[in-house]
Design a protein around this motif. Sequence first.
Motif, PDB file in Angstrom:
ATOM      1  N   ARG A 144       0.824  -1.214   0.000  1.00  0.00           N
ATOM      2  CA  ARG A 144       0.000   0.000   0.000  1.00  0.00           C
ATOM      3  C   ARG A 144       0.860   1.269   0.000  1.00  0.00           C
ATOM      4  N   ILE A 145       2.009   1.211   0.687  1.00  0.00           N
ATOM      5  CA  ILE A 145       2.870   2.396   0.719  1.00  0.00           C
ATOM      6  C   ILE A 145       4.013   2.274  -0.282  1.00  0.00           C
ATOM      7  N   GLY A 146       3.958   1.271  -1.135  1.00  0.00           N
ATOM      8  CA  GLY A 146       4.928   1.155  -2.218  1.00  0.00           C
ATOM      9  C   GLY A 146       6.318   0.766  -1.776  1.00  0.00           C
ATOM     10  N   LEU A 147       6.431   0.055  -0.648  1.00  0.00           N
ATOM     11  CA  LEU A 147       7.760  -0.325  -0.165  1.00  0.00           C
ATOM     12  C   LEU A 147       7.964  -1.842  -0.205  1.00  0.00           C
ATOM     13  N   SER A 148       7.139  -2.546  -1.005  1.00  0.00           N
ATOM     14  CA  SER A 148       7.242  -4.012  -1.059  1.00  0.00           C
ATOM     15  C   SER A 148       8.645  -4.474  -1.410  1.00  0.00           C
ATOM     16  N   ALA A 149       9.312  -3.714  -2.280  1.00  0.00           N
ATOM     17  CA  ALA A 149      10.621  -4.156  -2.761  1.00  0.00           C
ATOM     18  C   ALA A 149      11.719  -4.002  -1.705  1.00  0.00           C
ATOM     19  N   VAL A 150      11.473  -3.169  -0.722  1.00  0.00           N
ATOM     20  CA  VAL A 150      12.546  -2.896   0.252  1.00  0.00           C
ATOM     21  C   VAL A 150      12.167  -3.347   1.654  1.00  0.00           C
ATOM     22  N   LEU A 151      11.340  -4.380   1.736  1.00  0.00           N
ATOM     23  CA  LEU A 151      10.864  -4.817   3.060  1.00  0.00           C
ATOM     24  C   LEU A 151      12.020  -5.218   3.974  1.00  0.00           C
ATOM     25  N   ASP A 152      13.107  -5.732   3.393  1.00  0.00           N
ATOM     26  CA  ASP A 152      14.217  -6.173   4.230  1.00  0.00           C
ATOM     27  C   ASP A 152      15.329  -5.138   4.329  1.00  0.00           C
ATOM     28  N   PHE A 153      15.013  -3.935   3.904  1.00  0.00           N
ATOM     29  CA  PHE A 153      15.974  -2.844   3.917  1.00  0.00           C
ATOM     30  C   PHE A 153      15.884  -2.137   5.278  1.00  0.00           C
ATOM     31  N   PRO A 154      17.025  -1.680   5.819  1.00  0.00           N
ATOM     32  CA  PRO A 154      16.960  -0.993   7.110  1.00  0.00           C
ATOM     33  C   PRO A 154      16.106   0.271   7.044  1.00  0.00           C
ATOM     34  N   ALA A 155      15.113   0.353   7.907  1.00  0.00           N
ATOM     35  CA  ALA A 155      14.179   1.476   7.866  1.00  0.00           C
ATOM     36  C   ALA A 155      14.866   2.834   8.054  1.00  0.00           C
ATOM     37  N   PRO A 156      15.890   2.935   8.954  1.00  0.00           N
ATOM     38  CA  PRO A 156      16.512   4.258   9.141  1.00  0.00           C
ATOM     39  C   PRO A 156      17.213   4.774   7.880  1.00  0.00           C
TER      40      PRO A 156
END
Lengths: 237, 234, 265
Positions: free
Chosen positions: A118-130
């Motif tokens: 929904r927020i378009g971050l499916s590709a970076v789910l395992d990416f560090p949020a900070p």
Amino acid sequence: MRRDPFVQLQDVVVKRRAKAVLGPMNLELSGGGFTIVLGPNGAGKTTLLKVLHGVERVTSGSVTWSVSDKTAQQGQAYVFQSPVMLRRSVRANLAYPLQLLGVSKAEIAERVAHWGARIGLSAVLDFPAPHLSGGEQQKLALARALIRRPDTLFLDEPCANLDGRSTREIEDILCEATQAGARIIMTTHDLGQARRLADRVLFLNKGQVEEQAHADTFFIAPKSSGATAFLNGDIIE
Amino acid sequence: MSGIWAGMVEAFLLVWSLDADLIDITLRSLKVSLSALVIACAVALPLGTWLAIRRFRHRRFVIATLNALMGLPPVVVGLIVYLLLSRAGPFGVLDLLFTPTAMIIAQVIIITPLIASITHQAMRELWSEYHDLLISLNTTHGQRITTLIWDGRRTLMTAALAGFGRAIGEVGAIMIVGGNIDHVTRVLTTAIALETGKGDFALALGLGVVLIALSLCVNLTIHSLSRTEREGRW
Amino acid sequence: MIRAILFALICAGTAIQAETLRLAATTSFNNSGLSDALLPVIAQDIGLDVQLLVVGTGQALRLGQSGDVDAILVHSKEAELAFVEAGYASHRREIMYNDFVVIGPSDDPAQVMAATSAIEALLRIAAAQSTFVSRGDDSGTHRKELSLWAAAGSDRVEFTSWYREVGAGMGASLNSASAMKAYILADRASWLNFGNKGDLALLFSGDPVLFNQYAYLPVSAERHAHVKAQAAWNLEKWLVSPRAESIINGYEIGGEALFVFNARP
């Protein structure tokens, strides 16, 4: 379920270093949809949101929700002006509030996948949020708040410093949430955004409620001199 | 300089020949200090974190005490543990004096304040970052502590390594409570003290080089473990 | 978590098994290397794993008093007799002796080498105010040194900065003496085994007053029910046996015999 007014403030005062930053204030809030809190810098907007949410203690007075404190707490979510990112992956950030509630793993995975998309971050789910950009962080913080399906959502300047595209995406998500039945209480500096979204407006100045009105009447014919000046773009001292 | 060179040569020969006593002593050093580290961390990490997030009346006093205890002289700790564990002392019946357990107890007492204090410093910073969110999510104290420890684990590794360094290099306390008994409580540091006493500086220095190498190895191992984790999934 | 800690402690605590005996012995017994010669044979002969705690006589006696060791092997007759008198040990068994020697800088500024008795040697050092290192740790050697000063009629309180108490074991004290080019009273065994002689040399020995009697004292099982009295008795029997005699008398460093076995069977 919905009882109005849903929250009442009685003689609320918040002092910091002996200086009153909010109140004394008596206030009742009712109705669903968007309640937009407006006012100049230092008017006490953020403090009011935090007092309502219960994360800022009042020096005196009381905040009473129409439901029990525990139910009220569980049904609330808050998105801070500068999003707090857990030092974890995007996925773990989304899952965190659900883990606290003891939601099953399968359900967590499902909701995380939904909101990630929904927020378009499916590709970076395992990416560090900070390490996400400001706009992405703001969207993630919003999704992390909504993933609990709150009935009340507090937002403090959710679109400050964001470009138009991100602002639109966030507003879309917020509108969906209100349509799903959530009530949103948010502050903003963006008068255009306030006009677009507001159902009701609360105008604060110097820690006091100067005006509480429906959006239609407020933007067309503000009653208080402070609100009039504010809408005209004058500096309020 | 010639003395140091002789020590280097001695160390090399010791390691090269895989001296059985050396291996025995080195493993005991590791066992005692790692056990002490695990126990100390189990106490100090939650304690330090708790002190960072909790506001209570005597908090400042507790933190000041903790910082003061950080400089606890090991010899005094050794003496107190000795008196407690002595047959004439309150815990004499446990028959722990002059055992590795006694050394572990002494080391736990020495390094727990150190680890707790460093943890407190690190967690205070992380807590100020997380404070609003965790309060807003209505987390319990237990949930806050576990979240902070987990997300701050890389910083806490430094605290643990500092504790390990102090434990493995400590001699005063374990000499008293362990007794430096050959094959039972002799570790690298007490062996160094013993060889120095015999005037055999080359062997003492050789053991010292082994000790430093061991300490380096443990540090590098832990660091490389944490690096592989950083590159992988978050 | 507390349970985990207890578990870890118990695991570590029970790691040592087999028949063991804790013997507090003086530094000289260990520094001389004699213990390394004796203990493996003891383990072989009577299957006893002797755990050696190397301490000064004063601490050894304290360990025995509080029941933290099963037996002690020390050299300070008066203190030992008092120990038995107070009931901390059932008896005292003389095993062997070695001797003390006066060590000092090889150029011998106090002319100790010309002395005819141990007391005269000390008086020469005092007269010359040459630096003297005292153990100062209440060990057997320290007590011996004090008794010699007393016999010489010197009051230690009047000694000035040339008299230095280092409060350390024999080896550490020898290290200090070596660094300060000082005189020191040492036992012959520790001296011979000492690896950092530097400019030091053996200057005086042979006075009978310098003989150093080692005695074995098993800690009283009446006072401390937990001590391993049987093992202590086994060890005592072994220490006075012909087997012990041959090892003790035969123990040499650099061709010099160090100990003289004198136990009465």
